[in-house]
Design an enzyme around this catalytic site. Structure first.
Site, PDB file in Angstrom:
ATOM      1  N   CYS A  87      -8.186 -32.287   5.330  1.00  0.00           N
ATOM      2  CA  CYS A  87      -7.427 -32.912   4.349  1.00  0.00           C
ATOM      3  C   CYS A  87      -6.891 -32.757   3.660  1.00  0.00           C
ATOM      4  O   CYS A  87      -6.679 -33.332   2.178  1.00  0.00           O
ATOM      5  CB  CYS A  87      -9.606 -32.915   3.474  1.00  0.00           C
ATOM      6  SG  CYS A  87     -10.921 -33.978   4.615  1.00  0.00           S
ATOM      7  N   HIS A 348     -10.274 -42.464   0.722  1.00  0.00           N
ATOM      8  CA  HIS A 348      -9.315 -41.127   1.399  1.00  0.00           C
ATOM      9  C   HIS A 348      -8.391 -41.041   2.655  1.00  0.00           C
ATOM     10  O   HIS A 348      -9.289 -40.902   3.735  1.00  0.00           O
ATOM     11  CB  HIS A 348     -11.374 -39.966   1.510  1.00  0.00           C
ATOM     12  CG  HIS A 348     -10.365 -38.652   2.136  1.00  0.00           C
ATOM     13  ND1 HIS A 348      -9.351 -38.720   2.098  1.00  0.00           N
ATOM     14  CD2 HIS A 348     -11.890 -38.074   2.209  1.00  0.00           C
ATOM     15  CE1 HIS A 348      -9.253 -36.923   2.038  1.00  0.00           C
ATOM     16  NE2 HIS A 348     -10.836 -36.629   2.487  1.00  0.00           N
ATOM     17  N   CYS A 378     -11.621 -29.974  -0.613  1.00  0.00           N
ATOM     18  CA  CYS A 378     -12.679 -29.125   0.624  1.00  0.00           C
ATOM     19  C   CYS A 378     -11.815 -29.636   1.914  1.00  0.00           C
ATOM     20  O   CYS A 378     -10.698 -31.028   1.741  1.00  0.00           O
ATOM     21  CB  CYS A 378     -13.442 -30.013   0.334  1.00  0.00           C
ATOM     22  SG  CYS A 378     -14.037 -31.360   0.797  1.00  0.00           S
TER      23      CYS A 378
END
Length: 392
Positions: A87, A348, A378
């Site tokens: 991510c 996302h 994160c």
């Protein structure tokens, strides 16, 4: 020497199987690269290198960042690097771009991320040797490579449950946070706040001209507290994390154009912001969602700032539970964090999100005249990434 970001663009974010579902990640990346060059007037041959995050590369072909560069019309002599920091890929790409410029290895760098979660393939492990007998199981590369903790063999949602348990964050608090994200994103979209940061993607149609995909389609304009409350726990029978208080599975790309402040002056380009500090840190994989805590503290320390100094923050909302856990640790209020909604509402696309939050941050900083900003995420596997920027 200091590093300036002189342009920042992204595609609109597509839903899983939605408007961008048939567009390969390198094409999404190429669209944004072209937009950055058009916006700044920088010549393609003057770009030193391209660094793009992409997590789900199975089936994408060799070096997808290089494919994006070629599709965007940059010279074949320009190198490209594809980066997988889960991510955090899209923001770590910006770190590496800044380092290359500071080291004198590059003059102008395009950095960001691209992802098509919709096009991630299923694979058949063991098939190379053949199956003499019995059944064989397909593996979803999206789930396996993007959403599963490699050390505990469980879904990212379980790490969110772990954070919720650690910090005593209940279902109602998570749902309220998620509703606020949806409402903020819906209001921002209606007010046209994302218009300047989005570059349209032309989506081919079976008949007629391509359609311009230019609006985030994952936002739930009709989200309600009752609707969120009705959703079942997604990862544990008695859990608190649901599809409604978690981020989505999405497609998109985002990138920024970086150079030294001296180079920007030379080219007559006004920086959107100057990079003041950055960090990549590690934490326990089981509670990966609190990664932004250590990354933020380290980035702010390098900038010589405190949390109180920040005017605006974009902190990726992988899950409401982790976003709330980070807020409890760092002590920041919702009045300056994700003011136009976050990943729970917008989506996302994992390889692109790191730069997406930065692009959104930079544009909102311009709009409200904010001086100091922070982007942070994160990272699955137990890390955090952050970048501190200041408007000149």
């Amino acid at each position: 020497m200091e590093v300036a970001i002189v342009a920042a663009q992204r595609t609109a974010i597509g839903s899983f199987g939605g408007g961008l579902a048939k567009i390969p990640a390198p094409e999404l990346g190429a669209t944004v690269i072209k937009a950055l060059l058009e916006k700044t007037g920088v010549k393609p041959e003057d770009v030193s290198e391209v660094i793009l995050g992409q997590v789900l590369t199975a089936g994408s072909g060799q070096n997808p960042a290089r494919q994006a560069l070629i599709k965007a019309g940059l010279p074949v002599t320009t190198p490209a690097t594809t980066l997988n920091v889960v991510c955090g890929s899209g923001l770590r790409a910006v770190h590496l771009a800044a380092q290359a410029i500071l080291a004198g290895d590059a003059d102008i760098v395009i950095a960001g991320g691209q992802e098509s979660m919709s096009l991630s393939p299923h694979i058949l492990p063991g098939s190379r040797d053949g199956f003499r007998m019995g059944n064989a199981q397909l593996v979803d590369t999206m789930v396996n490579d993007g959403l599963t903790d490699a050390y505990n063999a469980y879904h990212m949602g379980i790490t969110a449950e772990n954070v919720a348990a650690k910090y005593g964050i209940g279902r109602e608090e998570q749902d309220a946070f998620s509703l606020q994200s949806q409402q903020r994103a819906a209001a921002a979209q209606k007010a046209g706040k994302f218009r300047d940061e989005i570059v349209p993607v032309l989506v081919p149609q079976r008949k007629g001209d391509p359609l311009a995909f230019d609006a985030d389609e994952f936002i739930k304009h009709d989200a309600s507290a009752d609707g969120l409350a009705k959703l079942r726990p997604a990862f544990k029978k008695d859990g608190t994390v649901t599809a409604g208080n978690a981020s989505g599975i999405n497609d998109g790309a985002a990138a920024v154009l970086l150079m030294s402040t001296q180079k920007a002056d030379q080219l007559g380009l006004k920086p959107l912001a100057i990079i003041k500090g950055y960090a990549l840190t590690g934490c326990e994989p089981e509670i990966m969602g609190i990664g932004p805590v250590s990354a933020t503290r380290k980035a702010l320390s390098k900038a010589g700032w405190t949390v109180e100094d920040l005017d605006l923050v974009e902190a990726n909302e992988a899950f409401a539970a982790q976003a709330l856990g980070v807020a409890k640790e760092l002590g920041w209020g919702s009045d300056k964090v994700n003011v136009n909604g976050g990943a729970i509402a917008l989506g996302h696309p994992i390889g692109a999100s790191g730069c997406r939050v930065l692009v959104t941050l930079l544009h909102e900083m311009q709009r409200r005249g904010a001086k100091k900003g922070l982007a942070t995420l994160c990272i699955g596997g137990g890390m955090g990434v952050a970048l501190a920027v200041e408007r000149p």
